[in-house]
Design an enzyme around this catalytic site. Structure first.
Site, PDB file in Angstrom:
ATOM      1  N   ARG A  50      14.974  -5.289 -15.255  1.00  0.00           N
ATOM      2  CA  ARG A  50      16.083  -6.217 -14.997  1.00  0.00           C
ATOM      3  C   ARG A  50      16.043  -6.623 -13.527  1.00  0.00           C
ATOM      4  O   ARG A  50      16.323  -7.759 -13.163  1.00  0.00           O
ATOM      5  CB  ARG A  50      17.443  -5.594 -15.354  1.00  0.00           C
ATOM      6  N   TYR A 102      25.618 -32.683 -18.360  1.00  0.00           N
ATOM      7  CA  TYR A 102      25.094 -32.057 -19.579  1.00  0.00           C
ATOM      8  C   TYR A 102      26.256 -31.331 -20.280  1.00  0.00           C
ATOM      9  O   TYR A 102      27.030 -30.614 -19.626  1.00  0.00           O
ATOM     10  CB  TYR A 102      23.991 -31.071 -19.184  1.00  0.00           C
ATOM     11  N   ASP A 174      21.336 -29.942 -10.106  1.00  0.00           N
ATOM     12  CA  ASP A 174      20.639 -29.685 -11.362  1.00  0.00           C
ATOM     13  C   ASP A 174      19.485 -30.684 -11.436  1.00  0.00           C
ATOM     14  O   ASP A 174      19.692 -31.877 -11.650  1.00  0.00           O
ATOM     15  CB  ASP A 174      21.620 -29.865 -12.532  1.00  0.00           C
ATOM     16  N   LYS A 199      13.029 -27.323 -20.217  1.00  0.00           N
ATOM     17  CA  LYS A 199      12.694 -28.730 -20.402  1.00  0.00           C
ATOM     18  C   LYS A 199      11.335 -29.034 -19.756  1.00  0.00           C
ATOM     19  O   LYS A 199      10.330 -28.548 -20.212  1.00  0.00           O
ATOM     20  CB  LYS A 199      13.835 -29.592 -19.838  1.00  0.00           C
TER      21      LYS A 199
HETATM   22  C1  LIG Z   1      19.350 -28.100 -21.105  1.00  0.00           C
HETATM   23  C2  LIG Z   1      20.080 -28.366 -19.855  1.00  0.00           C
HETATM   24  C3  LIG Z   1      20.853 -27.369 -19.236  1.00  0.00           C
HETATM   25  C4  LIG Z   1      21.034 -25.999 -19.863  1.00  0.00           C
HETATM   26  O1  LIG Z   1      19.847 -25.295 -19.874  1.00  0.00           O
HETATM   27  P1  LIG Z   1      19.467 -24.191 -20.992  1.00  0.00           P
HETATM   28  O2  LIG Z   1      18.103 -23.772 -20.617  1.00  0.00           O
HETATM   29  O3  LIG Z   1      19.557 -24.876 -22.327  1.00  0.00           O
HETATM   30  O4  LIG Z   1      20.496 -23.102 -20.863  1.00  0.00           O
HETATM   31  C5  LIG Z   1      21.480 -27.678 -18.043  1.00  0.00           C
HETATM   32  N1  LIG Z   1      21.364 -28.898 -17.485  1.00  0.00           N
HETATM   33  C6  LIG Z   1      20.640 -29.883 -18.048  1.00  0.00           C
HETATM   34  C7  LIG Z   1      20.553 -31.210 -17.383  1.00  0.00           C
HETATM   35  C8  LIG Z   1      19.984 -29.654 -19.254  1.00  0.00           C
HETATM   36  O5  LIG Z   1      19.275 -30.650 -19.813  1.00  0.00           O
END
Ligand SMILES: *Cc1c(COP(=O)(O)O)cnc(C)c1O
Length: 383
Positions: A50, A102, A174, A199
């Protein structure tokens, strides 16, 4: 490697060196929870997975390198990474956030952290005055998403960072939609860059993982304390898959951008398409900012079919054959989604429509297939 690497080299070599045990070129998947100690506390820097794991550590170094930052931290998901950032704050603190966020981020903020006494202000950040107007003495953090999901609004990161510095606020970005191939927020003045590595970074729709990268040592220490204390860490296998994905990030993104451009122009010229949201168009309201802060315009776009209602939009999506109807984005394969009933279903309809997420909006994550096959697919689906 200490010399600063150019981006296309950083994706492959950043923070990496052959494994000390046998010289494995690719960091092995250290599938272990614990590590042998010679005497209590006498170990090789690893005690418990962890806290530290060699595969995760290799990934964290790579993440820092591609964002041109000092410290990388990997989490079990993008939302787990955001959760760690929110835990830097205390009850009574206020956050100013991009409004067309998001859906899962909005849910985390409003359904979890509002309950712990944090207060969020959701503002349209394409006008910097809106940000400045929302600041008060309790404000601690500005949360930016750009390009926004799914409306493809562009937020001026440098502009916001000047406001954040003036008021001594943390700025987190983000960077999921852009990836560091298109923009590196730390170099535009952000303190924290966050990814859903699920992504573009991992890029093959086979892993869920999140990350943070920062420059400041104290901030890194606090986040790494939270990472260990709260425990939302990724396993070694997922760390390995993400590291492997990152090695082709620049090549994939180049093609995502080419295909995104081709599909955006095809849709814009289509008589049955009302509106296309893609920051590469001169007519996009934030095109100048996009040109300034991004290397290219990416493979994400949204569109509204002419005269379509909820049912007609769904029918088009269901007719697609090369595009797969699915949540998520940023993988090699093209995906289509219906934000109002999928990614943004957790945002109330009224809130949703205020930011343009109408029932007929279709979102595309343009993959790296042959662009003509994607266009042919859209042609038969739109009819
Ligand atoms: C998918 C996404 C998230 C969340 O991420 P996870 O890996 O699904 O927890 C946050 N911000 C954006 C812009 C996203 O596309």
């Amino acid at each position: 490697m200490n010399k600063k690497l150019r981006f296309n080299t950083a994706t492959i070599h950043g923070g990496q060196s052959p494994d000390p045990a046998y010289g494995a070129v690719m960091p092995p998947i250290y599938q272990t929870s614990t590590y042998a100690q010679i005497t209590p506390g006498g170990h090789k820097g690893f005690e418990y997975s962890r806290t530290h794991n060699p595969t995760r550590q290799a990934l964290e170094k790579s993440l820092a390198s591609i964002e041109d930052g000092q410290h990388g931290l990997a989490f079990a998901s993008g939302l787990a990474a955001m959760d760690a950032v929110m835990k830097l704050l205390s009850p009574g603190d206020e956050i100013i956030s991009t409004n067309d966020l998001y859906g899962g981020s909005y849910r985390l903020f409003t359904k979890i952290f509002e309950g712990f006494g944090l207060k969020f202000h959701f503002v349209a950040m394409n006008n910097l005055d809106h940000v400045e107007a929302a600041i008060n003495s309790n404000t601690k953090l500005i949360w930016v998403e750009t390009p926004t999901n799914p409306m493809m609004n562009i937020v001026d990161i440098k502009g916001i960072s000047q406001i954040a510095k003036k008021h001594k606020l943390l700025l987190a970005v983000d960077n999921t939609f852009a990836s560091p191939y298109l923009q590196q927020p730390l170099n535009l003045g952000a303190d924290i860059v966050m990814h859903s590595a699920t992504k573009y970074l991992a890029g093959h729709s086979d892993v869920v993982l999140g990350s943070l990268v920062v420059n400041d040592q104290k901030l890194a220490n606090r986040l790494s304390f939270i990472q260990n204390a709260s425990g939302a860490v990724p396993g070694p296998m997922d760390s390995f898959l993400t590291l492997r994905g990152i090695k082709t990030l620049h090549v994939r993104l180049q093609r995502h951008c080419e295909n995104g451009k081709a599909v955006a122009h095809y849709l814009a010229a289509h008589p049955k398409v009302e509106m296309v949201y893609w920051p590469g168009f001169d007519s996009h309201p934030n095109h100048e900012v996009a040109k300034k802060q991004m290397r290219d315009f990416g493979g994400m776009l949204s569109f509204i079919p002419k005269g379509a209602d909820h049912a007609a939009a769904i029918k088009i999506i269901e007719n697609l054959k090369v595009f797969t109807l699915a949540e998520s984005l940023g993988g090699v394969e093209s995906l289509a989604g219906h934000p109002a009933s999928m990614t943004h279903a957790s945002i109330p309809k009224e809130e949703r429509e205020k930011s343009g997420v109408v029932d007929s909006l279709i979102r595309l994550s343009v993959g790296i297939e042959d662009a003509q096959d994607l266009i042919d697919d859209l042609e038969q689906a739109i009819g």
